[in-house]
Design an enzyme around this catalytic site. Structure first.
Site, PDB file in Angstrom:
ATOM      1  N   ASP A 237       0.862  -1.153  -0.061  1.00 41.75           N
ATOM      2  CA  ASP A 237      -0.212  -0.113   0.193  1.00 41.75           C
ATOM      3  C   ASP A 237       0.819   1.208   0.087  1.00 41.75           C
ATOM      4  O   ASP A 237       2.079   1.008   0.404  1.00 41.75           O
ATOM      5  CB  ASP A 237      -0.920  -0.028   1.194  1.00 41.75           C
ATOM      6  CG  ASP A 237      -2.305   0.886   0.831  1.00 41.75           C
ATOM      7  OD1 ASP A 237      -2.306   1.687  -0.055  1.00 41.75           O
ATOM      8  OD2 ASP A 237      -3.219   0.534   1.822  1.00 41.75           O
ATOM      9  N   TRP A 238       0.363   2.289  -0.508  1.00 40.42           N
ATOM     10  CA  TRP A 238       1.237   3.614  -0.674  1.00 40.42           C
ATOM     11  C   TRP A 238       1.486   4.052   0.983  1.00 40.42           C
ATOM     12  O   TRP A 238       0.992   4.793   1.375  1.00 40.42           O
ATOM     13  CB  TRP A 238       0.297   4.370  -1.342  1.00 40.42           C
ATOM     14  CG  TRP A 238       0.409   4.393  -3.004  1.00 40.42           C
ATOM     15  CD1 TRP A 238       0.738   5.532  -3.683  1.00 40.42           C
ATOM     16  CD2 TRP A 238       0.182   3.190  -3.791  1.00 40.42           C
ATOM     17  NE1 TRP A 238       0.901   5.230  -5.008  1.00 40.42           N
ATOM     18  CE2 TRP A 238       0.514   3.770  -5.108  1.00 40.42           C
ATOM     19  CE3 TRP A 238       0.046   2.077  -3.416  1.00 40.42           C
ATOM     20  CZ2 TRP A 238       0.529   2.914  -6.117  1.00 40.42           C
ATOM     21  CZ3 TRP A 238      -0.166   1.087  -4.548  1.00 40.42           C
ATOM     22  CH2 TRP A 238       0.151   1.581  -5.894  1.00 40.42           C
TER      23      TRP A 238
END
Length: 695
Positions: A237-238
Site C-alpha cells: 500500500d502507498w
C-alpha cells in the site's frame, strides 16, 4: 508460453540487468508507476486506483490532477452495492468493465477489489468492501478478478490482511487468534489469489503479530508463499513500508508511496547501498524482479500481443445500470406503498441533500472523475418525463464552513497514524440553517400527492482515513425524518450509504424504507425505476444492519478501534455469526431484502457426493410481478462447540421467475464435515426449509 518457460525467460532477463535497473523496477519511480528498462524493452508498470473506476490522471510527481478531458470514466457501483446483488455473473461483468477501462486508459494494474471483512460498521472504507461474510465475499470477488484479467490487466486484491479500520491504520497492531484469522479474514484472499488467479495482491498498512503486513514474514512468507504457493506480485500500500532490510528480505515485490522522493524509498537508494555493503543479498532482489517480469509476461507486456481496452462505452453504462438495479434493497414495505403508480400522481416532493448529491468525487482513493452521475432527483424526473410535477426541497444541509487547503489529502495521508475517528463539528450558523430548512419542508409536505425523502451518508463519513464515532445519521436527519413522518406518515424513506445507520428515533413510524448504496453513474436512474415499479427490487443485505454499533461484536466483545493494539476478542463471531448465536436482535438481518412479489419454497432434498452436498429445492413466484429471489443455504452443526457459530452461510443462488413460474434450484455446498442441519431461506432469519444430514 507455459509457466515454466516464462519463469526461465524471466531468470535470463534478470541476468542482463544491472543492480540499479533491478532496484528501479521494485519501487515507485512516479506516484503510480515503477521504472522500466528501455534498453531491454521492459516497460514501466503502470497502476491506478480503484474499485469503482479508473482514477483521474495525476502528474508523475505531484498529487495534482492534469485537468484534461481525456480521463473521465465510467463510475461503477461500490463493492457493497455489488455484494447486495448476490449475483456472480454481475460481479464478473463489473470486473470486466473495470479491466477494459483500465486497459483503455493504458494501465497494467488496477488496485481492486477491496475484500476486507466488515468487522465493524464504523470503518470508513466499508463501502469499498463486499461483506461481513467470507463466503459471500469470495463468491463475488473471484469472478470479479477473473473479469478484470480478461483484458490483460492485473487485479490487485487488497488489503492483505486484517485491515479493518482507518484509525491509526499505519501502526495499529492486530491481535487475533489463528482460528479467526483463517476462518473469517483469510478465505477470500486465498480464493481470489489461488482460485481466481489474481496476478497481484496489495499488502495492508497495519501490523499483525507485531509485524507490518507489507514486510511480514508470517503473512508474506509463511502463509502466502510457503503455505499457499502464490507466485504473483506483492505490492505495498502507498506508504506501508517502514524498514529497508525487513522489506527487502520479505516477499514484498514493489514498494509504493505517496511522497515524491522516489529515490529515497526504502527499497530504492537505501537498498542499493545495503547491497553494495554486503548487508543484503542481491538474490532477494532478483526474486522480486523475476516475479515482476512474470507478471508482465502474463499481461503480454513484453510480446506485443496485448488486448486493447476501451472506456466510456454505451455497453459499460448499460452494465453499470444493470448492477445498480439489482443493488437496491427494499427493507420495509408494510403497507405496500411501493411501487408508486405514476399515473395517479400530479405532483411529488423530493426531500434531502442526498437526492441531488454527487458522490463520485469523494471517498479517498476510490474517488472517480465520472463521465456523469445521475442523482436520485434527476433519475425520478427522467423517469416521469414531465407528466408529474417534481419539486425539490433540501431539508437538511452539511456544515457549510469548510477549511480550504493547498495540500492534497493523499499527500498528507501518512500523517497522524494514517487516519482517525472523525467526529462531526457543527457551526451555530449551520444548526440555525437546518432548523429553517426543516420548517420549510414540513410546511410544504401536506400539499403533495407523495413525498420521497432521500438522505443517509456521504463521503464525509464513508471515506478512507476516517472511521465514524457511531452509527448516527449526520446533519440532524433523525429530527427531519421524524417530523416529516409526523405530518406525512406515507413518506417514502430512502437512505444511501456505505454502512448501516441508527434508525431507532423514527423506524417504527416509517412503513416504507429503501436502502441504496453508492451505486455508480446510473444509480439515480436505478433507484427511480425501483420506486416506480419499472424494476422489481432484488437486492439483499450483505451485512448485518445493527440497531446501534454496540450490538456489533467488535465493540461489545472485542475492541474497535483499540489503542496501539486492537484485540479481536470476538474471534469467529463476526456479524450475523455473533447476533444469531447469542440472540442479539438486529435492525435488519444479514441476507434481508424484500420484493414486489412473493416466493414459495418447497421440496427440499440433499445428495451427498464425497465431500460435497448438493441441495435442491423448488422456488415458485406466487405473486403478480416478475422477480428475482436469492435462495440462501446455511448450515448448523448438530453438536455445536463453544467456538462455533449457530449457523453459517455455505451457498446461495439467484433465480429469476415470472409470475406463477416454478424452478428447481441446485446449490453445491463444498467440503462439509460432520453432522449438520441444512437451512434454506430468504435471509439468515427467514428460514423456510430444513434438512438433516450425516457425514
Amino acid at each position: 508460453m507455459d509457466q515454466k518457460m516464462m519463469r526461465k525467460k524471466a531468470e535470463n532477463i534478470v541476468k542482463e540487468l544491472t543492480l540499479k535497473e533491478k532496484i528501479g523496477m521494485i519501487h515507485g519511480a512516479q506516484l503510480f508507476q515503477t521504472a522500466g528498462v528501455e534498453r531491454l524493452g521492459i516497460p514501466p508498470l503502470k497502476m491506478s486506483d480503484g474499485p469503482m473506476g479508473v482514477r483521474q490522471e495525476f502528474y508523475p510527481a505531484s498529487w495534482m490532477s492534469k485537468n484534461l478531458s481525456d480521463d473521465y470514466v465510467t463510475y461503477l457501483p461500490c463493492n457493497s452495492a455489488l455484494a447486495s446483488t448476490w449475483n456472480r455473473t454481475l460481479a464478473h461483468d463489473m470486473g470486466s468493465v473495470l479491466g477494459e477501462e483500465a486497459r483503455g486508459g493504458g494501465k497494467d494494474v488496477i488496485l481492486a477489489p477491496g475484500i476486507n471483512i466488515k468487522r465493524s460498521p464504523l470503518c470508513g472504507r466499508n463501502f469499498e468492501y463486499f461483506s461481513e461474510d467470507p463466503y459471500l465475499t469470495k463468491e463475488l470477488a473471484v469472478p470479479f478478478v477473473q473479469g478484470v484479467q480478461l483484458w490483460d490487466v492485473a487485479a490487485c486484491v487488497k488489503h492483505f490482511a486484517v485491515n479493518n479500520q482507518e484509525t491509526e491504520r499505519l501502526w495499529v497492531d492486530v491481535e487475533i487468534d489463528e482460528e479467526a484469522l483463517r476462518t473469517i479474514y483469510l478465505p477470500a484472499f486465498y480464493d481470489t489469489l489461488m482460485k481466481g488467479g489474481s496476478y497481484t495482491v496489495m499488502g495492508a498498512y497495519n501490523k499483525i503479530h507485531g509485524e507490518h503486513c507489507c514486510q511480514s514474514d508470517f503473512l508474506l512468507n509463511k502463509i502466502l508463499r510457503e503455505e499457499w504457493g502464490y507466485d504473483g506480485t506483492v505490492i505495498s500500500d502507498w506508504g506501508a513500508v517502514h524498514d529497508t532490510k525487513l522489506a527487502a528480505e520479505s516477499q514484498l515485490d514493489i514498494e509504493m508511496s505517496v511522497t515524491y522522493d522516489f529515490d529515497s524509498y526504502f527499497m530504492a537508494d537505501p537498498l542499493y547501498e545495503k547491497v553494495e555493503k554486503g548487508e543484503i543479498d542481491e538474490a532477494v532482489i532478483d526474486e522480486k524482479v523475476e516475479r515482476i517480469l512474470l507478471l508482465m509476461m502474463r499481461l503480454h507486456m513484453l510480446d506485443g500481443e496485448r488486448k486493447a481496452g476501451a472506456y466510456n462505452t454505451p455497453e459499460h453504462r448499460e452494465k453499470t445500470l444493470e448492477i445498480a438495479r439489482e443493488s437496491v434493497v427494499l427493507l420495509k414495505n408494510e403497507k405496500n406503498r411501493l411501487p408508486l403508480d405514476a399515473s395517479g400522481l400530479k405532483k411529488i416532493l423530493v426531500v434531502g441533500d442526498n437526492a441531488e448529491a454527487i458522490h463520485s468525487c469523494g471517498g479517498g482513493s476510490a474517488e472517480i472523475k465520472a463521465l456523469y452521475e445521475i442523482s436520485p432527483l434527476m433519475g425520478i424526473k427522467m423517469l416521469l418525463g414531465g407528466n408529474v410535477q417534481v419539486d425539490y426541497a433540501r431539508g437538511y444541509c452539511r456544515d457549510e464552513k469548510t477549511e480550504d487547503s493547498d495540500v492534497n489529502w493523499q499527500e498528507a495521508s501518512l500523517e497522524n497514524g494514517g487516519g482517525g475517528t472523525k467526529a462531526a463539528s457543527e457551526s451555530e450558523e449551520t444548526a440555525a440553517r437546518r432548523v429553517q430548512l426543516r420548517k420549510e419542508v414540513i410546511s410544504m409536505a401536506p400539499e403533495y400527492d407523495a413525498v420521497i425523502f432521500v438522505g443517509g451518508l456521504n463521503h464525509d463519513q464513508d471515506s478512507e482515513g476516517n472511521d465514524r464515532p457511531d452509527m448516527k445519521l449526520p446533519y440532524e436527519q433523525d429530527a427531519l425524518i421524524r417530523e416529516l413522518l409526523t405530518v406525512r406518515p406515507d413518506t417514502i424513506v430512502v437512505l444511501t450509504g456505505g454502512s448501516p445507520v441508527e434508525m431507532g428515533e423514527w423506524i417504527d413510524m416509517a412503513d416504507t424504507l429503501v436502502w441504496g448504496w453508492y451505486a455508480g453513474m446510473e444509480g439515480g436512474r436505478a433507484l427511480a425505476e425501483v420506486l416506480f415499479g419499472k424494476t422489481t427490487p432484488s437486492g439483499k443485505l450483505p451485512e448485518t444492519f445493527y440497531k446501534m454499533h454496540t450490538d456489533c461484536s467488535a465493540h461489545c466483545v472485542g475492541e474497535f478501534p483499540g489503542d496501539d493494539k486492537v484485540r479481536y476478542r470476538e474471534g469467529v463471531f463476526v456479524g450475523y455469526r455473533y447476533n444469531d448465536t447469542f440472540g442479539v436482535e438486529p435492525r435488519f438481518c444479514f441476507g434481508h431484502g424484500l420484493s414486489y412479489t412473493t416466493f414459495d419454497y418447497d421440496n427440499p432434498a440433499a445428495v451427498i457426493e464425497e465431500n460435497d452436498i448438493f441441495v435442491t429445492c423448488d422456488i415458485t413466484n406466487t405473486g403478480a410481478r416478475e422477480g428475482k429471489e436469492i435462495v440462501q443455504v446455511y448450515t448448523a452443526p448438530w453438536e455445536r462447540k463453544d467456538n462455533q457459530p449457530v449457523q453459517e452461510l455455505k451457498g446461495f443462488e439467484k433465480v429469476a421467475l415470472q409470475p406463477g413460474e416454478k424452478k428447481q434450484v441446485k446449490i453445491r455446498l463444498e467440503g462439509l464435515a460432520g453432522r449438520c442441519e441444512i437451512r434454506i431461506g430468504s435471509s439468515s432469519r427467514d428460514i423456510r426449509l430444513r434438512l438433516n444430514t450425516k457425514k
